[in-house]
Design a protein around this motif. Structure first.
Motif, PDB file in Angstrom:
ATOM      1  N   VAL A 117      -1.841 -12.440  -3.256  1.00  0.00           N
ATOM      2  CA  VAL A 117      -0.839 -11.389  -3.047  1.00  0.00           C
ATOM      3  C   VAL A 117       0.266 -12.353  -2.170  1.00  0.00           C
ATOM      4  CG1 VAL A 117      -1.706  -9.397  -3.304  1.00  0.00           C
ATOM      5  CG2 VAL A 117      -1.486 -10.276  -1.019  1.00  0.00           C
ATOM      6  N   CYS A 123       5.607  -8.061  -9.362  1.00  0.00           N
ATOM      7  CA  CYS A 123       6.278  -6.818  -8.802  1.00  0.00           C
ATOM      8  C   CYS A 123       7.610  -6.812  -9.389  1.00  0.00           C
ATOM      9  CB  CYS A 123       6.119  -6.892  -7.235  1.00  0.00           C
ATOM     10  SG  CYS A 123       4.347  -6.823  -6.594  1.00  0.00           S
ATOM     11  N   HIS A 180       8.275   5.364  -7.620  1.00  0.00           N
ATOM     12  CA  HIS A 180       7.809   5.561  -6.032  1.00  0.00           C
ATOM     13  C   HIS A 180       6.470   5.703  -5.989  1.00  0.00           C
ATOM     14  CE1 HIS A 180      11.732   5.709  -4.413  1.00  0.00           C
ATOM     15  NE2 HIS A 180      12.394   6.773  -5.453  1.00  0.00           N
ATOM     16  N   ALA A 221       4.559   2.193  -6.373  1.00  0.00           N
ATOM     17  CA  ALA A 221       5.045   1.560  -5.382  1.00  0.00           C
ATOM     18  C   ALA A 221       4.129   1.856  -4.239  1.00  0.00           C
ATOM     19  CB  ALA A 221       6.339   1.517  -4.904  1.00  0.00           C
ATOM     20  N   SER A 222       3.961   3.237  -4.018  1.00  0.00           N
ATOM     21  CA  SER A 222       3.017   3.743  -2.786  1.00  0.00           C
ATOM     22  C   SER A 222       1.619   3.339  -3.039  1.00  0.00           C
ATOM     23  CB  SER A 222       3.262   5.337  -2.901  1.00  0.00           C
ATOM     24  OG  SER A 222       4.475   5.810  -2.630  1.00  0.00           O
ATOM     25  N   PHE A 247       0.143   0.931  -4.689  1.00  0.00           N
ATOM     26  CA  PHE A 247       0.103  -0.603  -4.519  1.00  0.00           C
ATOM     27  C   PHE A 247       0.147  -0.915  -2.926  1.00  0.00           C
ATOM     28  CE2 PHE A 247       1.010  -1.577  -9.014  1.00  0.00           C
ATOM     29  CZ  PHE A 247      -0.072  -2.492  -9.047  1.00  0.00           C
ATOM     30  N   THR A 248       1.244  -0.075  -2.322  1.00  0.00           N
ATOM     31  CA  THR A 248       1.645  -0.390  -1.061  1.00  0.00           C
ATOM     32  C   THR A 248       0.176   0.222   0.003  1.00  0.00           C
ATOM     33  OG1 THR A 248       3.920  -0.139  -1.184  1.00  0.00           O
ATOM     34  CG2 THR A 248       2.924   0.094   1.033  1.00  0.00           C
ATOM     35  N   LEU A 249      -0.267   0.979  -0.346  1.00  0.00           N
ATOM     36  CA  LEU A 249      -1.526   1.604   0.446  1.00  0.00           C
ATOM     37  C   LEU A 249      -2.473   0.684   0.286  1.00  0.00           C
ATOM     38  CD1 LEU A 249      -3.080   3.664   2.082  1.00  0.00           C
ATOM     39  CD2 LEU A 249      -3.718   4.804  -0.090  1.00  0.00           C
ATOM     40  N   LEU A 279      -2.511  -2.535  -0.504  1.00  0.00           N
ATOM     41  CA  LEU A 279      -2.442  -3.808  -0.085  1.00  0.00           C
ATOM     42  C   LEU A 279      -2.246  -3.839   1.557  1.00  0.00           C
ATOM     43  CD1 LEU A 279       0.519  -5.107  -2.489  1.00  0.00           C
ATOM     44  CD2 LEU A 279      -1.872  -6.026  -1.996  1.00  0.00           C
ATOM     45  N   VAL A 280      -1.629  -2.744   2.109  1.00  0.00           N
ATOM     46  CA  VAL A 280      -1.794  -2.503   3.471  1.00  0.00           C
ATOM     47  C   VAL A 280      -3.345  -2.556   4.007  1.00  0.00           C
ATOM     48  CG1 VAL A 280      -1.466  -1.077   5.328  1.00  0.00           C
ATOM     49  CG2 VAL A 280       0.376  -1.394   3.835  1.00  0.00           C
ATOM     50  N   GLU A 322      -4.516  -5.716   6.288  1.00  0.00           N
ATOM     51  CA  GLU A 322      -5.018  -5.386   7.646  1.00  0.00           C
ATOM     52  C   GLU A 322      -6.490  -5.908   7.908  1.00  0.00           C
ATOM     53  OE1 GLU A 322      -3.519  -4.314  10.320  1.00  0.00           O
ATOM     54  OE2 GLU A 322      -1.768  -4.392   9.255  1.00  0.00           O
TER      55      GLU A 322
END
Length: 132
Positions: free
Chosen positions: A31, A40, A65, A68-69, A71-73, A75-76, A80
Motif C-alpha cells: 500500500v 485506488c 463511500h 472507501a470506508s 478499505f480505510t478501516l 488499512l488503518v 497501525e
C-alpha cells in the motif's frame, strides 16, 4: 553470558513470525507503493464513469463511500499494527543505545570489557556493519 536484544532476536528470527505479522508486512509494503495509489485512483475513475448506470444519485454516492470506508478501516488497522511494531523496534534500539552510553560513561577505560560488550550489543541491535 551475553544477552541478545529483543530487536536483534526479532531480526534473526523472522521465519518465526506469525502469518498475520508477515501479512501485515506485505500489506504495508504494497500500500505504500505507486501501484496501490493508481488502483485506488482507478476505482474512483470507474465510479465516476459508472454514473449513467445508476438510477439513484444517492445510491451512487453511497457506493463509493461504503467502498472507501471499508478499505480505510482495514488499512488503518493494518498500518497501525505495522507502526506499533516499528515503534517497538525503535524503542528497543534506543534502550540498547542508552545502555551502551551508560556503560561508556561508567567505564574507567576504553579497553573495558563491559564497554566492549555493550558496544557489541549496540552493533547487534542496530545492525551496524563492521567497517574497519
Amino acid at each position: 553470558m551475553e544477552r541478545s536484544s529483543d530487536a536483534a532476536r526479532t531480526r534473526e528470527g523472522r521465519e518465526h513470525r506469525s502469518s498475520f505479522d508477515r501479512f501485515v508486512e506485505q500489506a504495508e509494503l504494497r500500500v505504500s507503493q505507486a501501484p496501490f495509489f493508481f488502483l485506488c485512483a482507478g476505482i474512483v475513475v470507474v465510479w465516476l464513469i459508472s454514473l449513467p448506470w445508476w438510477t439513484d444519485l444517492k445510491a451512487w454516492q453511497v457506493a463509493i463511500h461504503t467502498i472507501a470506508s471499508v478499505f480505510t478501516l482495514l488499512l488503518v488497522v493494518l498500518l497501525e499494527n505495522a507502526g506499533r511494531r516499528a515503534n517497538e523496534a525503535s524503542q528497543e534500539k534506543l534502550n540498547v543505545i542508552a545502555e551502551a552510553l551508560a556503560a561508556l560513561l561508567a567505564s574507567p577505560a576504553l579497553d573495558d570489557p563491559a564497554l566492549r560488550t555493550a558496544a557489541d550489543r549496540l552493533r547487534e541491535a542496530v545492525g551496524l556493519e563492521e567497517r574497519h
